[in-house]
Design an enzyme around this catalytic site. Structure first.
Site, PDB file in Angstrom:
ATOM      1  N   THR A  19       0.006  55.591 -38.483  1.00  0.00           N
ATOM      2  CA  THR A  19       0.061  55.173 -39.892  1.00  0.00           C
ATOM      3  C   THR A  19      -1.187  55.578 -40.664  1.00  0.00           C
ATOM      4  O   THR A  19      -1.112  55.892 -41.854  1.00  0.00           O
ATOM      5  CB  THR A  19       0.268  53.634 -39.951  1.00  0.00           C
ATOM      6  OG1 THR A  19       1.525  53.342 -39.347  1.00  0.00           O
ATOM      7  CG2 THR A  19       0.270  53.106 -41.367  1.00  0.00           C
ATOM      8  N   SER A  61       2.529  56.845 -32.802  1.00  0.00           N
ATOM      9  CA  SER A  61       2.102  56.496 -31.440  1.00  0.00           C
ATOM     10  C   SER A  61       3.239  56.139 -30.479  1.00  0.00           C
ATOM     11  O   SER A  61       3.042  56.226 -29.264  1.00  0.00           O
ATOM     12  CB  SER A  61       1.009  55.437 -31.454  1.00  0.00           C
ATOM     13  OG  SER A  61       1.504  54.168 -31.694  1.00  0.00           O
ATOM     14  N   THR A  94      -1.022  52.400 -34.162  1.00  0.00           N
ATOM     15  CA  THR A  94      -1.403  51.119 -33.559  1.00  0.00           C
ATOM     16  C   THR A  94      -0.428  50.626 -32.485  1.00  0.00           C
ATOM     17  O   THR A  94      -0.794  49.791 -31.668  1.00  0.00           O
ATOM     18  CB  THR A  94      -1.546  50.031 -34.647  1.00  0.00           C
ATOM     19  OG1 THR A  94      -0.295  49.912 -35.328  1.00  0.00           O
ATOM     20  CG2 THR A  94      -2.647  50.362 -35.618  1.00  0.00           C
ATOM     21  N   ASP A  95       0.805  51.165 -32.481  1.00  0.00           N
ATOM     22  CA  ASP A  95       1.817  50.631 -31.547  1.00  0.00           C
ATOM     23  C   ASP A  95       1.404  50.769 -30.082  1.00  0.00           C
ATOM     24  O   ASP A  95       1.633  49.872 -29.273  1.00  0.00           O
ATOM     25  CB  ASP A  95       3.165  51.339 -31.744  1.00  0.00           C
ATOM     26  CG  ASP A  95       3.818  51.007 -33.078  1.00  0.00           C
ATOM     27  OD1 ASP A  95       3.312  50.112 -33.792  1.00  0.00           O
ATOM     28  OD2 ASP A  95       4.844  51.638 -33.411  1.00  0.00           O
TER      29      ASP A  95
HETATM   30  N1  ASP Z   1       4.298  52.963 -35.908  1.00  0.00           N
HETATM   31  C1  ASP Z   1       2.929  53.347 -36.185  1.00  0.00           C
HETATM   32  C2  ASP Z   1       2.373  54.110 -34.995  1.00  0.00           C
HETATM   33  O1  ASP Z   1       2.017  53.481 -34.021  1.00  0.00           O
HETATM   34  C3  ASP Z   1       2.128  52.143 -36.459  1.00  0.00           C
HETATM   35  C4  ASP Z   1       0.705  52.386 -36.811  1.00  0.00           C
HETATM   36  O2  ASP Z   1       0.154  53.454 -36.698  1.00  0.00           O
HETATM   37  O3  ASP Z   1       0.074  51.408 -37.240  1.00  0.00           O
HETATM   38  O4  ASP Z   1       2.273  55.310 -35.067  1.00  0.00           O
END
Ligand code: ASP
Length: 332
Positions: A19, A61, A94-95
């Site tokens: 993200t 991710s 973050t995932d």
């Molecule tokens: N879905 C996103 C990822 O992990 C969430 C993020 O980056 O915060 O790529």
């Protein structure tokens, strides 16, 4: 370097996507960009740090796999050996950020500051947290106090260890928390404050990765079928998120015993997000019996990180007692 003048710190920045590198479109959907918007924004930083920036991947991710983690580890090792870097910042979705962070924590020396960060709001959303988190991560990686703390995660003005941090909220910017132990430090304006030391751990060098290490969550009335299905020639290891202090429904035991008889390591953590799993209960399916059967208890890690640890132990060629000690003992 001119005598008497402090040399600028050199930080390797590896962007991997997530993200933090995405934008919201007119329909309110978060989409990938061809070029990372962070590349155009670093003029906001007024610190004297030499940034060596690389877009190593551009992936959400959930697309990141242990092979990408290995690539990151190899890139960092090359930079340490050949490029005289002082620290590393990795931007990441973050995932699965905690899994990449823990993979690196287990495979790189503990003394180099390696800091992962990401964002919960994409680059053009109101209150976007990406640039701020990126800046905090760079300051942390350049801090002398970040040495010997293993791999760190910096998000929302907090510094967490890769070992115990976890993503706790689907959307909130304060999503990264360290249950039981708390953050190791804080970012206050433009400086980093540490409040805890890290207990040293054994690391393992890996060049190739074992596949098919599974993660299973226990539940009331759990069917043994899940373990029977894992009785497959490709299965290399299984992590179970057990109930409470480390117990399982009794009907699952025969199928688990069968896997153990085939020398497939079974690692147990708790599905509780606080506390540690131990052999406390002495009834059928209780921790005492599971330990006697040969199940390996893994202290303090969550399921996804215990899986990374088991995968690395197996990939490093560990078996039986050596593997059990590596997985079980945070300070071994
Ligand atoms: N879905 C996103 C990822 O992990 C969430 C993020 O980056 O915060 O790529």
């Amino acid at each position: 370097m001119v005598k008497g003048v402090l040399q600028m710190k050199k930080i390797l920045v590896l962007h991997t996507g997530g993200t933090i590198s995405m934008s919201e479109n007119e329909a309110g959907e978060v989409i990938q960009n061809e070029e990372n918007p962070l590349l155009k924004l670093t003029h906001h930083f007024d610190f004297e740090i030499d940034l060596v920036v690389e877009d190593i991947f551009n992936l959400p991710s959930p697309h990141i796999a242990p092979q990408h983690m290995l690539q990151l580890k190899n890139r960092i090792q090359k930079a340490v050996n050949e490029e005289k870097i002082d620290g590393v910042v990795i931007t990441h979705g973050t995932d699965t950020l905690e899994e990449t962070a823990y993979f690196l924590d287990l495979t790189l020396p503990n003394n180099l500051p390696v800091v992962l960060t990401g964002a919960m709001r994409s680059s053009n959303e109101i209150g976007s947290d990406g640039l701020h988190n990126f800046q905090s991560a760079i300051l942390t990686a350049a801090s002398d106090n970040a040495k010997d703390k293993g791999v760190l995660i910096v998000m929302n003005d907090e510094v967490h260890t890769a070992r115990y941090v976890t993503k706790t909220h689907t959307t909130n910017v304060a999503t990264f928390r360290t249950p039981t132990f708390g953050p190791i430090g804080l970012i206050s304006k433009n400086h980093v404050l540490f409040f805890q030391e890290l207990i040293a751990q054994t690391t393992a060098d890996v060049n190739e990765l074992t596949e098919e290490v599974f993660l299973v969550k226990a539940y009331a009335g759990m069917s043994p079928l899940q373990f029977e299905l894992l009785d497959h020639p490709k299965t290399k290891g299984v992590v179970i998120e057990a109930l409470g202090a480390g117990n399982l429904p009794p009907q699952t035991l025969p199928a688990i015993q069968k896997l153990l008889d085939k020398n497939i390591p079974i690692v147990l953590v708790s599905r509780c997000f606080n506390g540690i799993a131990e052999d406390v209960y002495h009834y059928i399916g209780g921790g005492v019996e599971l330990k006697e059967m040969g199940v390996i208890f893994c202290r303090g890690l969550n399921g996804q990180k215990a899986r990374i640890k088991l995968l690395i132990g197996l990939s490093a060629g560990m078996h039986n007692q050596e593997l059990a000690e590596f997985v079980n003992n945070a300070t071994s």
